[in-house]
Scaffold this active site. Structure first.
Site, PDB file in Angstrom:
ATOM      1  N   ALA A 119      -6.178  12.809   8.909  1.00 18.61           N
ATOM      2  CA  ALA A 119      -5.811  11.184   9.045  1.00 18.61           C
ATOM      3  C   ALA A 119      -7.136  10.338   9.254  1.00 18.61           C
ATOM      4  O   ALA A 119      -7.114   9.163   8.975  1.00 18.61           O
ATOM      5  CB  ALA A 119      -4.930  10.952   9.953  1.00 18.61           C
ATOM      6  N   HIS A 173     -18.413  14.624   1.317  1.00 19.75           N
ATOM      7  CA  HIS A 173     -19.082  13.439   1.974  1.00 19.75           C
ATOM      8  C   HIS A 173     -20.604  13.445   1.828  1.00 19.75           C
ATOM      9  O   HIS A 173     -21.139  14.464   2.060  1.00 19.75           O
ATOM     10  CB  HIS A 173     -18.520  13.151   3.577  1.00 19.75           C
ATOM     11  CG  HIS A 173     -19.100  11.955   3.953  1.00 19.75           C
ATOM     12  ND1 HIS A 173     -18.946  10.684   3.711  1.00 19.75           N
ATOM     13  CD2 HIS A 173     -20.085  12.181   5.141  1.00 19.75           C
ATOM     14  CE1 HIS A 173     -19.517  10.007   4.392  1.00 19.75           C
ATOM     15  NE2 HIS A 173     -20.379  10.707   5.333  1.00 19.75           N
ATOM     16  N   ASN A 224     -12.452  16.862   0.524  1.00 15.77           N
ATOM     17  CA  ASN A 224     -13.339  15.651   0.215  1.00 15.77           C
ATOM     18  C   ASN A 224     -14.815  16.169   0.220  1.00 15.77           C
ATOM     19  O   ASN A 224     -15.029  16.792   1.117  1.00 15.77           O
ATOM     20  CB  ASN A 224     -12.886  14.566   1.129  1.00 15.77           C
ATOM     21  CG  ASN A 224     -13.619  13.276   0.631  1.00 15.77           C
ATOM     22  OD1 ASN A 224     -13.746  13.212  -0.664  1.00 15.77           O
ATOM     23  ND2 ASN A 224     -13.772  12.601   1.565  1.00 15.77           N
ATOM     24  N   MET A 227     -12.621   6.603  -3.385  1.00 18.74           N
ATOM     25  CA  MET A 227     -12.742   5.759  -2.509  1.00 18.74           C
ATOM     26  C   MET A 227     -11.574   5.041  -1.732  1.00 18.74           C
ATOM     27  O   MET A 227     -11.423   4.184  -1.143  1.00 18.74           O
ATOM     28  CB  MET A 227     -13.501   4.479  -3.344  1.00 18.74           C
ATOM     29  CG  MET A 227     -14.769   4.829  -3.769  1.00 18.74           C
ATOM     30  SD  MET A 227     -15.823   5.990  -2.730  1.00 18.74           S
ATOM     31  CE  MET A 227     -16.974   4.816  -2.085  1.00 18.74           C
ATOM     32  N   ARG A 260       0.720  -1.031  -0.092  1.00 14.13           N
ATOM     33  CA  ARG A 260       0.005   0.134   0.049  1.00 14.13           C
ATOM     34  C   ARG A 260       0.910   1.346   0.053  1.00 14.13           C
ATOM     35  O   ARG A 260       0.620   2.145  -0.737  1.00 14.13           O
ATOM     36  CB  ARG A 260      -0.941  -0.052   1.068  1.00 14.13           C
ATOM     37  CG  ARG A 260      -1.803   1.129   1.539  1.00 14.13           C
ATOM     38  CD  ARG A 260      -2.623   1.361   0.300  1.00 14.13           C
ATOM     39  NE  ARG A 260      -3.451   2.625   0.480  1.00 14.13           N
ATOM     40  CZ  ARG A 260      -4.720   2.760   0.485  1.00 14.13           C
ATOM     41  NH1 ARG A 260      -5.345   1.790   0.801  1.00 14.13           N
ATOM     42  NH2 ARG A 260      -5.208   3.920   0.581  1.00 14.13           N
TER      43      ARG A 260
END
Ligand code: GRF
Length: 208
Positions: free
Chosen positions: A146, A113, A111, A96, A71
């Site tokens: 985070a 939402h 972002n 995503m 990752r």
């Protein structure tokens, strides 16, 4: 946000249909909007979001986590790719994947939402709001940190839940409001600047 380019340079990250991206692309056709999309990135190939960018003549890139041994390898590759386009703002619009702390330290990343944060974080905002029985939900634009949908809030828009809503009808109505909120806030940030002071976010000329 200091030293912003004119027009401000946006890199948009997508994973799906890209209607939020399209709203930004449409807004950016007006020079008075103050921003332009310089690249669109994705975590998968073959999505409508990338096709929208290609039709608009915007450079694209796509990297799947599964293409990398770790990752961390994917995180580093995405950071390098985005860095190449020197964005003033990165907009994660239906993207995503969580972004690494290194990525977030380098780029002001926003972002959207589909819920009123801090309520209903995660992948299923509209479903969770419906199941909880709230009468009002909405969409939130926030500075990514985070956590999952926990960052300082830039803008919010309320959407009423109808008695006969299902998840799809509610999400579609949220997305209509979400796109307008995103376009409005990103344009104001591009033209007027943004200050993030702890959890308080200010857009405006005094923010420069
Ligand atoms: C949006 O509602 C976004 O908030 C959520 O997924 C949806 C993406 O829609 N994470 P689109 O790809 O912009 O059409």
């Amino acid at each position: 946000m200091r030293g912003v380019n004119r027009p401000a340079r946006l890199v948009v990250l997508v994973s799906g249909s890209g209607t939020n991206l399209q709203a930004l692309l449409d807004a950016c056709t007006d020079p008075a909007y103050g921003a332009r999309v310089v690249a669109v990135g994705a975590d998968r190939d073959g999505i409508e979001g990338l096709a929208r960018a290609e039709r608009a003549g915007i450079p694209t890139f796509a990297r799947s986590v599964s293409d990398f041994e770790t990752r961390e390898g994917w995180d580093a590759a995405m950071t390098t790719l985005v860095e190449r386009f020197e964005p003033d703002v990165v907009v994660s619009a239906g993207f995503m994947k969580l972004l690494s702390t290194d990525f977030l330290a380098k780029f002001l990343t926003l972002n959207t939402h589909p819920a009123l944060c801090p309520a209903f974080p995660g992948m299923h905002g509209p479903r969770d709001a419906l199941e909880h029985g709230v009468k009002v939900t909405g969409a939130t634009l926030f500075v990514v940190d985070a956590g999952v949908d926990t960052g300082p809030i830039v803008a919010q828009v309320p959407v009423e839940v109808a008695e006969d809503d299902d998840v799809d009808s509610l999400h579609e109505r949220i997305k209509t409001a979400e796109r307008a909120m995103l376009v409005d806030a990103v344009g104001r940030i591009a033209r007027e600047g943004i200050t993030v002071d702890g959890r308080r976010v200010r857009i405006g000329t005094s923010a420069r």
